[in-house]
Design a protein around this motif. Structure first.
Motif, mmCIF file in Angstrom:
data_model
loop_
_atom_site.group_PDB
_atom_site.id
_atom_site.type_symbol
_atom_site.label_atom_id
_atom_site.label_comp_id
_atom_site.label_asym_id
_atom_site.label_seq_id
_atom_site.Cartn_x
_atom_site.Cartn_y
_atom_site.Cartn_z
ATOM 1 N N GLU A 48 0.825 -1.208 0.000
ATOM 2 C CA GLU A 48 0.000 0.000 0.000
ATOM 3 C C GLU A 48 0.862 1.261 0.000
ATOM 4 O O GLU A 48 0.603 2.214 -0.756
ATOM 5 C CB GLU A 48 -0.954 0.011 1.188
ATOM 6 C CG GLU A 48 -1.865 1.220 1.187
ATOM 7 C CD GLU A 48 -2.982 1.147 2.199
ATOM 8 O OE1 GLU A 48 -3.370 2.213 2.717
ATOM 9 O OE2 GLU A 48 -3.497 0.036 2.475
ATOM 10 N N ILE A 49 1.892 1.286 0.836
ATOM 11 C CA ILE A 49 2.778 2.454 0.898
ATOM 12 C C ILE A 49 3.522 2.637 -0.416
ATOM 13 O O ILE A 49 3.657 3.766 -0.929
ATOM 14 C CB ILE A 49 3.766 2.311 2.079
ATOM 15 C CG1 ILE A 49 3.043 2.527 3.408
ATOM 16 C CG2 ILE A 49 4.941 3.261 1.941
ATOM 17 C CD1 ILE A 49 2.503 3.940 3.600
ATOM 18 N N TRP A 50 4.024 1.568 -0.980
ATOM 19 C CA TRP A 50 4.764 1.627 -2.244
ATOM 20 C C TRP A 50 3.848 2.122 -3.369
ATOM 21 O O TRP A 50 4.224 2.972 -4.164
ATOM 22 C CB TRP A 50 5.357 0.262 -2.542
ATOM 23 C CG TRP A 50 6.247 0.164 -3.738
ATOM 24 C CD1 TRP A 50 6.880 1.189 -4.402
ATOM 25 C CD2 TRP A 50 6.614 -1.029 -4.409
ATOM 26 N NE1 TRP A 50 7.620 0.677 -5.446
ATOM 27 C CE2 TRP A 50 7.479 -0.681 -5.476
ATOM 28 C CE3 TRP A 50 6.305 -2.375 -4.212
ATOM 29 C CZ2 TRP A 50 8.027 -1.629 -6.336
ATOM 30 C CZ3 TRP A 50 6.854 -3.321 -5.064
ATOM 31 C CH2 TRP A 50 7.709 -2.946 -6.119
ATOM 32 N N THR A 51 2.632 1.605 -3.418
ATOM 33 C CA THR A 51 1.672 2.039 -4.432
ATOM 34 C C THR A 51 1.370 3.528 -4.307
ATOM 35 O O THR A 51 1.315 4.256 -5.305
ATOM 36 C CB THR A 51 0.368 1.228 -4.325
ATOM 37 O OG1 THR A 51 0.665 -0.162 -4.525
ATOM 38 C CG2 THR A 51 -0.653 1.672 -5.359
ATOM 39 N N SER A 52 1.188 4.009 -3.083
ATOM 40 C CA SER A 52 0.927 5.436 -2.876
ATOM 41 C C SER A 52 2.071 6.292 -3.398
ATOM 42 O O SER A 52 1.847 7.352 -3.999
ATOM 43 C CB SER A 52 0.698 5.726 -1.391
ATOM 44 O OG SER A 52 -0.450 5.066 -0.924
ATOM 45 N N GLY A 53 3.290 5.834 -3.186
ATOM 46 C CA GLY A 53 4.442 6.551 -3.713
ATOM 47 C C GLY A 53 4.480 6.529 -5.231
ATOM 48 O O GLY A 53 4.789 7.533 -5.876
ATOM 49 N N HIS B 213 2.893 10.539 -2.138
ATOM 50 C CA HIS B 213 3.940 10.935 -1.195
ATOM 51 C C HIS B 213 5.284 10.672 -1.861
ATOM 52 O O HIS B 213 5.347 10.033 -2.909
ATOM 53 C CB HIS B 213 3.823 10.180 0.142
ATOM 54 C CG HIS B 213 4.111 8.722 0.061
ATOM 55 N ND1 HIS B 213 5.385 8.219 -0.065
ATOM 56 C CD2 HIS B 213 3.291 7.639 0.096
ATOM 57 C CE1 HIS B 213 5.341 6.893 -0.100
ATOM 58 N NE2 HIS B 213 4.083 6.518 -0.020
ATOM 59 N N GLU B 214 6.351 11.177 -1.262
ATOM 60 C CA GLU B 214 7.705 10.989 -1.797
ATOM 61 C C GLU B 214 8.613 10.337 -0.757
ATOM 62 O O GLU B 214 9.816 10.566 -0.716
ATOM 63 C CB GLU B 214 8.286 12.335 -2.253
ATOM 64 C CG GLU B 214 7.525 12.934 -3.424
ATOM 65 C CD GLU B 214 8.192 14.171 -3.989
ATOM 66 O OE1 GLU B 214 9.142 14.704 -3.350
ATOM 67 O OE2 GLU B 214 7.766 14.614 -5.070
ATOM 68 N N LYS B 215 8.031 9.498 0.065
ATOM 69 C CA LYS B 215 8.761 8.859 1.150
ATOM 70 C C LYS B 215 9.358 7.530 0.678
ATOM 71 O O LYS B 215 8.716 6.793 -0.064
ATOM 72 C CB LYS B 215 7.818 8.605 2.331
ATOM 73 C CG LYS B 215 7.167 9.871 2.870
ATOM 74 C CD LYS B 215 6.107 9.550 3.903
ATOM 75 C CE LYS B 215 5.390 10.786 4.409
ATOM 76 N NZ LYS B 215 4.369 10.464 5.426
#
Length: 196
Positions: free
Chosen positions: A116-121, A126-128
């Motif tokens: 989920e975090i990778w997809t959001s990036g 986001h740029e995290k």
């Protein structure tokens, strides 16, 4: 980077190396003056991460759904414990409070959080940085599959390369601190790019 989120198992796994890596990573996060953000549990690798960072004098922030606190698995010694109503709220708060994300060995929940975090990036929400800590080859098969996704053009190589993969505590944190998100990379691959 102010806070690093660690995704990992609430079980221990079969190998002692998993616990050793969780402890080493969490200690190094604390030594660098960063806070550790995680799922708030005292169980398994999650508890090992919290204990290790706290033992180094680090700040540890947990986010736990009420339903799991009711099962008495919440960590009692955290710097902060935020109770939320759902797993969705938990993941949103983990993202909001963190400047980067590292996935230690874990199960389905760890994979859910990491993807989920990778997809959001990838979608430029986001740029995290996000990283896989590949302890004792745990993620070898997943890494091959992720490479296959890019090879078969279901993801661009630039998006595949966003996910940092490392086996060393110092290196993984150094790479996260120097991470720069890709710019101007569209998510979609046109049909014209298909191999015949």
């Amino acid at each position: 980077m102010k806070n690093i989120c660690v995704f990992c198992g609430s079980s221990w796994g079969r190998r002692k190396e998993f616990e050793d890596a969780a402890v080493a990573l969490s200690k190094e996060i604390a030594r660098r003056g960063m806070g550790l953000v995680y799922g708030g549990s005292s169980a398994g690798l999650m508890g090992a991460c919290a204990d290790a960072a706290l033992a180094e004098g680090g700040k540890v922030i947990g986010i736990l759904p009420h339903s799991l606190k009711a099962r008495e698995i919440d960590h009692k010694g955290l710097s902060e414990l935020h109770l939320v109503d759902s797993m969705h709220e938990r993941k949103a708060m983990l993202e909001d409070l963190s400047d980067g994300f590292i996935s230690l060995p874990g199960g389905i929940g760890t994979m859910d959080e990491m993807f989920e975090i990778w997809t959001s990036g990838m979608l430029n929400w986001h740029e995290k940085p996000s990283a896989l800590f590949n302890v004792a080859g745990y993620y070898d098969d997943l890494i091959k599959f992720l490479d296959k996704i890019a090879e078969e053009q279901f993801a661009k190589q630039a998006h595949r390369d966003m996910l940092i993969v490392d086996t060393d505590v110092t290196s993984i944190l150094d790479r996260m601190e120097s991470y720069e998100a890709p710019r101007n990379v569209a998510k979609w691959i046109p049909k014209e790019g298909m191999k015949q």
